[in-house]
Design a protein around this motif. Structure first.
Motif, mmCIF file in Angstrom:
data_model
loop_
_atom_site.group_PDB
_atom_site.id
_atom_site.type_symbol
_atom_site.label_atom_id
_atom_site.label_comp_id
_atom_site.label_asym_id
_atom_site.label_seq_id
_atom_site.Cartn_x
_atom_site.Cartn_y
_atom_site.Cartn_z
ATOM 1 N N GLY A 76 -15.134 138.842 -37.058
ATOM 2 C CA GLY A 76 -16.422 138.626 -36.404
ATOM 3 C C GLY A 76 -16.623 137.156 -36.126
ATOM 4 N N ASP A 77 -17.758 136.631 -36.553
ATOM 5 C CA ASP A 77 -18.061 135.207 -36.360
ATOM 6 C C ASP A 77 -17.853 134.396 -37.629
ATOM 7 N N PHE A 78 -17.109 134.955 -38.592
ATOM 8 C CA PHE A 78 -16.975 134.304 -39.882
ATOM 9 C C PHE A 78 -15.510 134.071 -40.251
ATOM 10 N N VAL A 79 -15.281 133.000 -40.990
ATOM 11 C CA VAL A 79 -13.965 132.747 -41.584
ATOM 12 C C VAL A 79 -13.907 133.545 -42.874
ATOM 13 N N GLU A 80 -13.002 134.522 -42.923
ATOM 14 C CA GLU A 80 -12.926 135.407 -44.084
ATOM 15 C C GLU A 80 -11.970 134.889 -45.148
ATOM 16 N N SER A 81 -10.846 134.339 -44.717
ATOM 17 C CA SER A 81 -9.833 133.854 -45.663
ATOM 18 C C SER A 81 -9.216 132.575 -45.143
ATOM 19 N N LEU A 82 -8.745 131.738 -46.089
ATOM 20 C CA LEU A 82 -8.092 130.480 -45.755
ATOM 21 C C LEU A 82 -6.763 130.384 -46.492
ATOM 22 N N HIS A 83 -5.759 129.850 -45.816
ATOM 23 C CA HIS A 83 -4.456 129.624 -46.423
ATOM 24 C C HIS A 83 -4.129 128.137 -46.323
ATOM 25 N N ALA A 84 -3.993 127.492 -47.458
ATOM 26 C CA ALA A 84 -3.707 126.064 -47.506
ATOM 27 C C ALA A 84 -2.268 125.819 -47.938
ATOM 28 N N GLY A 85 -1.772 124.640 -47.644
ATOM 29 C CA GLY A 85 -0.415 124.294 -48.040
ATOM 30 C C GLY A 85 -0.030 122.923 -47.545
ATOM 31 N N HIS A 86 1.243 122.760 -47.262
ATOM 32 C CA HIS A 86 1.791 121.448 -46.906
ATOM 33 C C HIS A 86 2.823 121.617 -45.795
ATOM 34 N N ALA A 87 2.901 120.652 -44.910
ATOM 35 C CA ALA A 87 3.888 120.679 -43.830
ATOM 36 C C ALA A 87 4.351 119.254 -43.565
ATOM 37 N N VAL A 88 5.641 119.105 -43.286
ATOM 38 C CA VAL A 88 6.250 117.785 -43.103
ATOM 39 C C VAL A 88 7.184 117.815 -41.893
ATOM 40 N N ILE A 89 7.156 116.746 -41.119
ATOM 41 C CA ILE A 89 8.118 116.539 -40.042
ATOM 42 C C ILE A 89 8.875 115.247 -40.336
ATOM 43 N N CYS A 90 10.209 115.317 -40.324
ATOM 44 C CA CYS A 90 11.045 114.136 -40.545
ATOM 45 C C CYS A 90 11.890 113.868 -39.310
ATOM 46 N N ASP A 91 12.238 112.585 -39.115
ATOM 47 C CA ASP A 91 13.096 112.221 -37.991
ATOM 48 C C ASP A 91 14.551 112.121 -38.439
ATOM 49 N N ALA A 92 15.414 111.756 -37.497
ATOM 50 C CA ALA A 92 16.848 111.734 -37.759
ATOM 51 C C ALA A 92 17.243 110.696 -38.803
ATOM 52 N N GLU A 93 16.389 109.701 -39.027
ATOM 53 C CA GLU A 93 16.645 108.694 -40.067
ATOM 54 C C GLU A 93 16.114 109.137 -41.421
ATOM 55 N N GLY A 94 15.531 110.318 -41.464
ATOM 56 C CA GLY A 94 15.017 110.836 -42.721
ATOM 57 C C GLY A 94 13.620 110.379 -43.056
ATOM 58 N N GLN A 95 12.957 109.722 -42.110
ATOM 59 C CA GLN A 95 11.608 109.227 -42.358
ATOM 60 C C GLN A 95 10.564 110.287 -42.017
ATOM 61 N N VAL A 96 9.519 110.358 -42.824
ATOM 62 C CA VAL A 96 8.419 111.270 -42.550
ATOM 63 C C VAL A 96 7.608 110.715 -41.384
ATOM 64 N N VAL A 97 7.484 111.487 -40.327
ATOM 65 C CA VAL A 97 6.742 111.039 -39.151
ATOM 66 C C VAL A 97 5.379 111.717 -39.053
ATOM 67 N N ARG A 98 5.225 112.827 -39.744
ATOM 68 C CA ARG A 98 3.909 113.484 -39.767
ATOM 69 C C ARG A 98 3.852 114.378 -40.993
ATOM 70 N N VAL A 99 2.693 114.442 -41.600
ATOM 71 C CA VAL A 99 2.529 115.266 -42.792
ATOM 72 C C VAL A 99 1.117 115.839 -42.841
ATOM 73 N N TRP A 100 1.025 117.066 -43.227
ATOM 74 C CA TRP A 100 -0.238 117.712 -43.562
ATOM 75 C C TRP A 100 -0.151 118.048 -45.042
ATOM 76 N N GLY A 101 -1.018 117.484 -45.835
ATOM 77 C CA GLY A 101 -0.936 117.697 -47.277
ATOM 78 C C GLY A 101 -0.035 116.672 -47.923
ATOM 79 N N ASP A 102 0.968 117.112 -48.680
ATOM 80 C CA ASP A 102 1.769 116.236 -49.531
ATOM 81 C C ASP A 102 3.256 116.430 -49.260
ATOM 82 N N ALA A 103 3.918 115.408 -48.763
ATOM 83 C CA ALA A 103 5.361 115.484 -48.492
ATOM 84 C C ALA A 103 6.177 115.535 -49.771
ATOM 85 N N ASP A 104 5.606 115.105 -50.887
ATOM 86 C CA ASP A 104 6.345 115.040 -52.147
ATOM 87 C C ASP A 104 6.211 116.295 -52.989
#
Length: 341
Positions: free
Chosen positions: A21-49
C-alpha cells in the motif's frame, strides 16, 4: 577457529525495502562495496571491513587452482565444465547430465563426491524424481560442479579421497588462492552446506578479489585462469544457476558485460571488466530477495544494465502479488542504490 569480529563496526545501510500500500512494511539492511582494479574501495554503503562468509559467491576463487595447476587442461575440461565449477545450479538435466559425464570421464561416480545429496530446485527434475520414486543423489547438489572440480584437482595432485577436509591439499590450495586474491589472511573458516570449508574475509576483500577478475594480468597464469572462468560464466549463464534464477537472468541481460554470482545468506558479487570493478554485498538478515534487488540496482547504477530491463524490474522493483493475483506492493532496492550515481 579465530572468532569473527562483530558483523559491523558501523551502522549498516538500507539496501532493500518492502512496500505494501502506502507503507514501508519491511526493511533489509546490510553492506555493499565497490573496488577498482588497484584494490581500492571506490564506493561503500555501510562497512567495507565487515567480515563475512562469501559462501557460494566465491566459487570462482575456489576454481582457480583447478586451472592454475594444469588439472583442467590435463582432464580436457571445456568451458561448460568451468562454468559448472563456478555454479550453484538448480539440479536440472542440463546440469546433472554434464556433471555426471564429467565424473565418468574421471573414472569416478556419485559416491566419490563429498557434497551430499540435495533435492533438485529445478521443478521439472524434482517432479520427475517424484513420479519415478527416485531419490536425489550428490550430483543433484547445487555444488556438484564445484566438487567435480575439486575431484579433478585432487586426481592431479594425488591427494586422498577426503578432498573436502580443510587440511587436504585441495583446500590448502583453495585457501592460498583465496587469500592472495582478497589480499587478506583469512581469520578462519566455517563448513559450507556442501561440506567444504568456506573461508571468511572482509566484504572489501571479496570485492577486491572480484576486481582482480575484472582486470586480469593476461600475461600471468592466474590472469589467464581468471579470464577463462569469467568467459565460461558469461558464455553459459544457464549452467551457473538455471532458469528463473537471478545469476542467469542478470548475466543474460548484461550480454557479456558482467559475471554475477550469488551466495547463501544474502551475499552477491559482480565482476565488471569494462569498468575494471568488483562488487560485493551482504544483507545482514541473509534474505535473498534483498541481495538480488541490491545487486540489480548497483549494476544499473554502474551502467551495466538498463533500469527498464525486464530482469532488473523483476528483481529491483518486483511487484508484490497476493494469492488472488492482485499487485499490492513491491520489493525494491533502496533509494540510495538507485540514485546519486
Amino acid at each position: 577457529m579465530t572468532a569473527l569480529k562483530p558483523l559491523s563496526t558501523t551502522s549498516p545501510a538500507l539496501l532493500c525495502e518492502v512496500i505494501r500500500g502506502d507503507f514501508v512494511e519491511s526493511l533489509h539492511a546490510g553492506h555493499a562495496v565497490i573496488c577498482d582494479a588497484e584494490g581500492q574501495v571506490v564506493r561503500v554503503w555501510g562497512d567495507a571491513d565487515v567480515q563475512v562468509f562469501p559462501r557460494s559467491s566465491c566459487k570462482m576463487l575456489q576454481a582457480l587452482p583447478l586451472l592454475e595447476s594444469g588439472a583442467a587442461d590435463a582432464a580436457g575440461l571445456n568451458d561448460e565444465a568451468l562454468a559448472l565449477a563456478c555454479a550453484s545450479h538448480n539440479g536440472a538435466h542440463i546440469h546433472t547430465d554434464r556433471v555426471g559425464a564429467w565424473l565418468k570421464d574421471l573414472g569416478m561416480g556419485d559416491d566419490d563426491l563429498r557434497c551430499g545429496p540435495q533435492r533438485p530446485d529445478d521443478r521439472e527434475a524434482r517432479h520427475e524424481m517424484i513420479r519415478t520414486g527416485a531419490s536425489p543423489c550428490q550430483v543433484h547438489n547445487n555444488c556438484s560442479g564445484k566438487h567435480a572440480g575439486f575431484l579433478t584437482l585432487n586426481r592431479h595432485l594425488g591427494g586422498g579421497t577426503e578432498y573436502h577436509e580443510p587440511d587436504h591439499p585441495v583446500q590448502r590450495a583453495v585457501r592460498e588462492a583465496f587469500e592472495e586474491e582478497t589480499g587478506e589472511t583469512s581469520p578462519g573458516y566455517g563448513i559450507d552446506g556442501c561440506s567444504a570449508p568456506n573461508f571468511a574475509t572482509s566484504l572489501g576483500g571479496l570485492a577486491r578479489a572480484m576486481a582482480k577478475f575484472a582486470a586480469p594480468d593476461e600475461s600471468s597464469v592466474r590472469g589467464v585462469a581468471q579470464q577463462r572462468l569469467y568467459e565460461a560464466m558469461v558464455t553459459h549463464p544457464a549452467l551457473v544457476a538455471g532458469e528463473g534464477r537471478a545469476c542467469t537472468g542478470l548475466m543474460r541481460a548484461a550480454k557479456g558485460r558482467a559475471a554475477v554470482k550469488t551466495g547463501a545468506e544474502g551475499v552477491f558479487v559482480a565482476i565488471l571488466p569494462e569498468q575494471g570493478l568488483g562488487v560485493a554485498l551482504k544483507v545482514n538478515d541473509g534474505t535473498t530477495r534483498a541481495s538480488e534487488a541490491a545487486i540489480a540496482a548497483i549494476l544499473v547504477g554502474l551502467g551495466v544494465l538498463e533500469e527498464n530491463d525486464p530482469e532488473v524490474q523483476r528483481l529491483a522493483n518486483a511487484p508484490l502479488i497476493n494469492r488472488r493475483g492482485m499487485t499490492v506492493g513491491s520489493v525494491r532496492a533502496a533509494q540510495a542504490l538507485r540514485t546519486g550515481w
